[in-house]
Design a protein around this motif. Structure first.
Motif, mmCIF file in Angstrom:
data_model
loop_
_atom_site.group_PDB
_atom_site.id
_atom_site.type_symbol
_atom_site.label_atom_id
_atom_site.label_comp_id
_atom_site.label_asym_id
_atom_site.label_seq_id
_atom_site.Cartn_x
_atom_site.Cartn_y
_atom_site.Cartn_z
ATOM 1 N N GLY A 1 -1.982 5.149 4.418
ATOM 2 C CA GLY A 1 -1.553 5.087 3.028
ATOM 3 C C GLY A 1 -0.066 5.222 2.811
ATOM 4 O O GLY A 1 0.598 6.050 3.434
ATOM 5 N N HIS A 2 0.475 4.388 1.919
ATOM 6 C CA HIS A 2 1.867 4.448 1.471
ATOM 7 C C HIS A 2 1.947 3.735 0.127
ATOM 8 O O HIS A 2 0.926 3.302 -0.415
ATOM 9 N N TYR A 3 3.135 3.593 -0.409
ATOM 10 C CA TYR A 3 3.341 3.061 -1.762
ATOM 11 C C TYR A 3 2.605 1.747 -2.016
ATOM 12 O O TYR A 3 2.103 1.509 -3.112
ATOM 13 N N ASP A 4 2.519 0.871 -1.014
ATOM 14 C CA ASP A 4 1.898 -0.444 -1.210
ATOM 15 C C ASP A 4 0.404 -0.468 -0.949
ATOM 16 O O ASP A 4 -0.185 -1.546 -0.843
ATOM 17 N N GLY A 5 -0.232 0.687 -0.839
ATOM 18 C CA GLY A 5 -1.682 0.716 -0.749
ATOM 19 C C GLY A 5 -2.236 0.119 0.526
ATOM 20 O O GLY A 5 -1.716 0.356 1.615
ATOM 21 N N LEU A 6 -3.307 -0.672 0.409
ATOM 22 C CA LEU A 6 -3.999 -1.246 1.554
ATOM 23 C C LEU A 6 -3.909 -2.771 1.535
ATOM 24 O O LEU A 6 -3.683 -3.375 0.491
ATOM 25 N N ASP A 7 -4.115 -3.365 2.710
ATOM 26 C CA ASP A 7 -4.167 -4.822 2.833
ATOM 27 C C ASP A 7 -5.623 -5.277 2.856
ATOM 28 O O ASP A 7 -6.509 -4.553 3.331
ATOM 29 N N SER A 8 -5.855 -6.494 2.393
ATOM 30 C CA SER A 8 -7.189 -7.090 2.482
ATOM 31 C C SER A 8 -7.288 -7.872 3.778
ATOM 32 O O SER A 8 -6.441 -8.726 4.069
ATOM 33 N N THR B 1 -1.461 7.347 -7.972
ATOM 34 C CA THR B 1 -2.442 6.604 -8.756
ATOM 35 C C THR B 1 -1.908 5.239 -9.164
ATOM 36 O O THR B 1 -2.587 4.490 -9.870
ATOM 37 N N THR B 2 -0.703 4.913 -8.738
ATOM 38 C CA THR B 2 -0.107 3.590 -8.934
ATOM 39 C C THR B 2 0.384 3.083 -7.594
ATOM 40 O O THR B 2 0.904 3.849 -6.785
ATOM 41 N N VAL B 3 0.218 1.785 -7.324
ATOM 42 C CA VAL B 3 0.754 1.191 -6.098
ATOM 43 C C VAL B 3 1.692 0.054 -6.469
ATOM 44 O O VAL B 3 1.802 -0.344 -7.629
ATOM 45 N N GLY B 4 2.396 -0.474 -5.475
ATOM 46 C CA GLY B 4 3.372 -1.524 -5.703
ATOM 47 C C GLY B 4 2.754 -2.774 -6.299
ATOM 48 O O GLY B 4 1.546 -3.012 -6.208
#
Length: 482
Positions: free
Chosen positions: A422-429, A145-148
């Motif tokens: 999905g990984h710690y840094d979430g998704l890119d725009s 529920t938290t990303v970098g």
């Protein structure tokens, strides 16, 4: 600090199993009548052994090897056995016998799993394969529920993640293709520096291995029963995300450089396809020929692969081929030998894309220079990529030009980029507006792709939401066959 994070302690570093108990089972196709079975133990194994049969109550056959390897800083041994002489398209049951003294008396080895051997080349039976790219540890040590810092799209409380969805949906596909960025164990440093995980740089070697083990423990319900066909990505290269914190050997010790963990952990079918280790190889499944290629090293033509640039002294990422053009020469030879009457579909997968609605730094132009002309010349139908943490489906395209036939019998490859696992840094725009070749894109949802081969002329690609299992995008490619 994120509430979802846990303190790094002796308990945090505790082993998930003891001694020779098998963990992290992994399957891989190894030819039409063979299956490679790999697993890890916390002790060296004298004679890794597989018992198998047609019923879980009658494991009457056995296969064994002497392959039990480790490397500096690893806490486990990687054990590999190739089971040969199998019937095609057949369900087998198996269990590991990996006692360190070569006996069958080791503890924790009563679990029976099963796998299904590949369909013979030329089999026209419809089937489905899964595609994931850029998938790391889920939960308190990775995507939560938290990303970098600066990242987007944390999981919602209670949201199903991609590994959970792959487990829930595993009856909907027959194997998994994962071309690069597995586990994100190299993110230990970024997570510590950003305060997501407490600790310091001196904990790096242990943290790296702990995250690696955790990922394959999480994926075990899939990889113990479904072949898991992998390729190299940039996050397999070394232990610090390719230089996030001024790469030095003191941060990444020997054993966590130059794809060492990746080389030891897997046993892809390069030996039977003329490829190179776990870096480039091919395999057949029914009506489809798959090629996995390496975008990180060995691009040939005098081009330098992204990871051959190195993160610092002693990094030395590749090359792995014996000659400058080893991968290109293999790819040409492999594709030239494909019998399109038996395997009308040809699918290629490599980590870094050269077509996507993203900044130029995310486009692998050397990869395009080296690989794209070969894919075009030999009529590859579909190309699978990741690296950018989003989903995009393009029109069929060659040399930057959209095929005028679009999906109705194009003569150009169709590109599917899905780095949204999905990984710690979430998704890119993704960039706005999208590139002219973009036909569908999603950069706010986690998911994986299903490739559905209906027959020799029709193939559907679906983007499946990890959170809901809902198909968020679908398109069908038609190819007229002679």
């Amino acid at each position: 600090m994120a509430s979802s994070s846990q303190a790094i302690s002796e308990t945090h570093f505790s082993r998930s199993a003891d001694g020779d108990s098998p963990v992290q089972h992994r399957l891989a196709f190894h030819g039409p009548t063979s299956m490679a079975i790999s697993w890890n133990t916390y002790e060296a194994v004298q004679t890794p052994t597989i018992r198998y049969g047609f019923s879980k109550d009658a494991l009457i056959f056995s296969a064994r090897s002497k392959v039990s390897t480790t490397y500096p800083t690893s806490r486990t041994w990687n054990n590999h056995v190739i089971v040969e002489g199998l019937l095609p398209n057949t369900r087998y049951y198996y269990k590991v016998k990996s006692s360190s003294d070569g006996s069958d008396k080791s503890k924790g080895q009563d679990q029976v799993y099963s796998f299904k051997t590949p369909r013979l080349k030329g089999d026209r039976t419809p089937y489905t394969a899964a595609l994931v790219v850029d998938m790391g540890v889920m939960g308190s040590d990775g995507l939560s529920t938290t990303v970098g810092k600066g990242a987007a799209n944390p999981l919602k409380p209670g949201e199903t993640n991609t590994i959970q969805r792959l487990i829930a949906e595993k009856d909907s596909y027959e194997f998994v293709v994962h071309p690069g960025d597995l586990a994100y164990s190299d993110y230990w440093l970024k997570e510590v520096v950003q305060g997501y995980l407490p600790g310091n740089i001196s904990a790096g070697p242990e943290l790296y291995e702990k995250l690696n083990e955790e990922f394959y423990d999480q994926l075990q319900p899939v990889t113990s029963e479904k072949p898991y066909m992998v390729g190299p990505g940039n996050h397999e290269a070394n232990c610090d995300n390719g230089g996030y914190k001024n790469y030095t050997e003191s941060i990444c010790p020997m054993g966590q450089t130059n794809f060492t963990g990746y080389i030891n952990r897997f046993n892809m079918p390069s030996a039977v396809s003329g490829g190179q280790g776990n870096f480039w190889y091919s395999f057949d499944y029914g009506m489809t020929h798959y090629v996995i290629f390496d975008t990180e090293t060995d691009l040939g033509l005098g081009l330098v692969g992204p990871d051959e640039l190195g993160g610092g002294a002693n990094d030395n990422e590749g090359p792995f081929g014996a000659t400058m053009n080893a991968q290109r020469d293999w790819l040409i030879k492999d594709l030239r030998s494909v019998n399109r009457k038996l395997t009308p579909w040809v699918v290629a997968a490599g980590h870094r894309p050269w077509y996507i609605s993203a900044a130029a730094k995310n486009l692998c132009q050397p990869c395009q220079q080296s690989i794209e002309p070969i894919l075009i010349e030999y009529g590859v139908d579909v190309v699978l990529h990741g690296h950018v943490h989003a989903y995009e489906r393009t029109a069929p395209i060659r040399n930057g030009t959209v095929d005028p036939n679009e999906l109705n019998n194009p003569s150009s490859p169709w590109y599917i980029i899905n780095g949204a696992a999905g990984h710690y840094d979430g998704l890119d725009s993704l960039a706005t507006p999208r590139a002219n070749f973009s036909r569908a894109s999603i950069d706010t949802l986690y998911g994986f792709s299903r490739l559905i081969f209906h027959n020799e002329t029709h193939l559907t690609q679906e983007f499946v939401s990890s959170a809901t299992g809902q198909v968020m995008d679908s398109a069908t490619l038609y190819k007229k066959r002679k």
